[in-house]
Scaffold this motif. Structure first.
Motif, PDB file in Angstrom:
ATOM      1  N   MET A 144      63.611 -55.668  49.107  1.00 17.30           N
ATOM      2  CA  MET A 144      64.305 -56.402  48.080  1.00 17.30           C
ATOM      3  C   MET A 144      63.284 -57.164  47.251  1.00 17.30           C
ATOM      4  SD  MET A 144      66.656 -59.596  49.414  1.00 17.30           S
ATOM      5  CE  MET A 144      66.530 -59.203  51.118  1.00 17.30           C
ATOM      6  N   PRO A 145      62.749 -56.515  46.231  1.00 20.72           N
ATOM      7  CA  PRO A 145      61.722 -57.150  45.414  1.00 20.72           C
ATOM      8  C   PRO A 145      62.274 -58.307  44.579  1.00 20.72           C
ATOM      9  CG  PRO A 145      62.059 -54.857  44.754  1.00 20.72           C
ATOM     10  CD  PRO A 145      62.988 -55.142  45.872  1.00 20.72           C
ATOM     11  N   THR A 146      61.534 -59.394  44.587  1.00 21.10           N
ATOM     12  CA  THR A 146      61.870 -60.543  43.749  1.00 21.10           C
ATOM     13  C   THR A 146      61.218 -60.348  42.396  1.00 21.10           C
ATOM     14  OG1 THR A 146      62.059 -62.006  45.652  1.00 21.10           O
ATOM     15  CG2 THR A 146      61.650 -63.048  43.523  1.00 21.10           C
ATOM     16  N   VAL A 147      62.015 -60.480  41.352  1.00 25.21           N
ATOM     17  CA  VAL A 147      61.544 -60.278  39.992  1.00 25.21           C
ATOM     18  C   VAL A 147      61.172 -61.603  39.340  1.00 25.21           C
ATOM     19  CG1 VAL A 147      62.224 -59.424  37.716  1.00 25.21           C
ATOM     20  CG2 VAL A 147      63.022 -58.255  39.758  1.00 25.21           C
ATOM     21  N   LEU A 148      61.937 -62.647  39.657  1.00 26.08           N
ATOM     22  CA  LEU A 148      61.788 -63.913  38.949  1.00 26.08           C
ATOM     23  C   LEU A 148      62.300 -65.036  39.846  1.00 26.08           C
ATOM     24  CD1 LEU A 148      61.275 -65.165  36.037  1.00 26.08           C
ATOM     25  CD2 LEU A 148      63.672 -64.665  35.576  1.00 26.08           C
ATOM     26  N   PHE A 193      65.847 -64.100  41.600  1.00 24.88           N
ATOM     27  CA  PHE A 193      66.366 -62.901  40.945  1.00 24.88           C
ATOM     28  C   PHE A 193      65.721 -61.703  41.625  1.00 24.88           C
ATOM     29  CE2 PHE A 193      66.818 -66.374  38.098  1.00 24.88           C
ATOM     30  CZ  PHE A 193      67.829 -66.085  37.200  1.00 24.88           C
ATOM     31  N   HIS A 194      66.547 -60.786  42.170  1.00 18.73           N
ATOM     32  CA  HIS A 194      66.001 -59.685  42.960  1.00 18.73           C
ATOM     33  C   HIS A 194      66.903 -58.449  42.907  1.00 18.73           C
ATOM     34  CE1 HIS A 194      68.773 -61.816  45.638  1.00 18.73           C
ATOM     35  NE2 HIS A 194      68.926 -60.665  46.259  1.00 18.73           N
ATOM     36  N   HIS A 253      71.305 -53.765  37.145  1.00 12.93           N
ATOM     37  CA  HIS A 253      71.872 -55.065  37.524  1.00 12.93           C
ATOM     38  C   HIS A 253      70.811 -55.912  38.214  1.00 12.93           C
ATOM     39  CE1 HIS A 253      72.276 -52.587  41.131  1.00 12.93           C
ATOM     40  NE2 HIS A 253      72.223 -53.725  41.826  1.00 12.93           N
ATOM     41  N   ILE A 254      71.125 -57.178  38.382  1.00 10.72           N
ATOM     42  CA  ILE A 254      70.241 -58.113  39.068  1.00 10.72           C
ATOM     43  C   ILE A 254      71.067 -58.969  40.018  1.00 10.72           C
ATOM     44  CG2 ILE A 254      70.389 -59.912  37.276  1.00 10.72           C
ATOM     45  CD1 ILE A 254      67.168 -58.988  39.116  1.00 10.72           C
ATOM     46  N   ALA A 274      61.954 -54.631  34.553  1.00  5.89           N
ATOM     47  CA  ALA A 274      61.692 -54.638  36.000  1.00  5.89           C
ATOM     48  C   ALA A 274      62.620 -53.668  36.718  1.00  5.89           C
ATOM     49  CB  ALA A 274      61.859 -56.052  36.555  1.00  5.89           C
ATOM     50  N   TYR A 275      63.888 -53.619  36.296  1.00 11.03           N
ATOM     51  CA  TYR A 275      64.840 -52.700  36.924  1.00 11.03           C
ATOM     52  C   TYR A 275      64.417 -51.252  36.681  1.00 11.03           C
ATOM     53  CZ  TYR A 275      69.062 -50.641  38.713  1.00 11.03           C
ATOM     54  OH  TYR A 275      69.940 -49.894  39.446  1.00 11.03           O
ATOM     55  N   GLU A 276      64.058 -50.932  35.447  1.00 10.32           N
ATOM     56  CA  GLU A 276      63.630 -49.565  35.122  1.00 10.32           C
ATOM     57  C   GLU A 276      62.383 -49.170  35.917  1.00 10.32           C
ATOM     58  OE1 GLU A 276      63.244 -49.460  30.888  1.00 10.32           O
ATOM     59  OE2 GLU A 276      65.414 -49.675  30.583  1.00 10.32           O
ATOM     60  N   LYS A 277      61.453 -50.090  36.041  1.00 10.75           N
ATOM     61  CA  LYS A 277      60.248 -49.810  36.821  1.00 10.75           C
ATOM     62  C   LYS A 277      60.602 -49.616  38.305  1.00 10.75           C
ATOM     63  CE  LYS A 277      55.724 -51.656  37.949  1.00 10.75           C
ATOM     64  NZ  LYS A 277      54.795 -52.765  37.783  1.00 10.75           N
ATOM     65  N   PHE A 278      61.460 -50.471  38.830  1.00 10.99           N
ATOM     66  CA  PHE A 278      61.871 -50.398  40.225  1.00 10.99           C
ATOM     67  C   PHE A 278      62.660 -49.124  40.490  1.00 10.99           C
ATOM     68  CE2 PHE A 278      65.051 -51.579  43.521  1.00 10.99           C
ATOM     69  CZ  PHE A 278      64.191 -51.745  44.577  1.00 10.99           C
ATOM     70  N   ASP A 279      63.546 -48.786  39.559  1.00  9.59           N
ATOM     71  CA  ASP A 279      64.419 -47.611  39.695  1.00  9.59           C
ATOM     72  C   ASP A 279      63.649 -46.316  39.462  1.00  9.59           C
ATOM     73  OD1 ASP A 279      66.738 -46.059  39.911  1.00  9.59           O
ATOM     74  OD2 ASP A 279      67.304 -46.380  37.846  1.00  9.59           O
ATOM     75  N   GLY A 280      62.576 -46.372  38.700  1.00 10.96           N
ATOM     76  CA  GLY A 280      61.789 -45.183  38.428  1.00 10.96           C
ATOM     77  C   GLY A 280      62.337 -44.298  37.317  1.00 10.96           C
TER      78      GLY A 280
END
Length: 78
Positions: free
Chosen positions: A1-5, A12-13, A24-25, A71-77
């Motif tokens: 569960m990466p924390t973004v902010l 925010f994760h 989503h966040i 961040a979501y796009e990077k995390f989601d790939g």
């Protein structure tokens, strides 16, 4: 569960097992956790976060939506 902010007591994760959902966040505070869709920004779920905190979180999601989407796009790939 990466924390973004982190802003104050808000974290925010993302959860890695929810990539089939739209962008989503999740936002956790000491009272609970909520989830906001990012496009368009709107509350998806709430578990214990007080209404006045939800409004503050919504404002922060709007203010940081570009960073959160990236961040979501990077995390989601995608």
């Amino acid at each position: 569960m990466p924390t973004v902010l982190r802003i104050g007591n808000l974290r925010f994760h993302f959860y890695s097992d929810e990539l089939s959902e739209p962008a989503h966040i999740h936002v956790a505070n000491p009272d609970g956790e909520c989830k906001f869709w990012l496009v368009p920004v709107r509350l998806a779920s709430n578990h214990g976060v007080k209404p006045h905190d939800l409004r503050r979180i919504e404002i922060l999601v709007f203010a940081n939506r570009s960073l959160l989407n990236q961040a979501y796009e990077k995390f989601d790939g995608r």
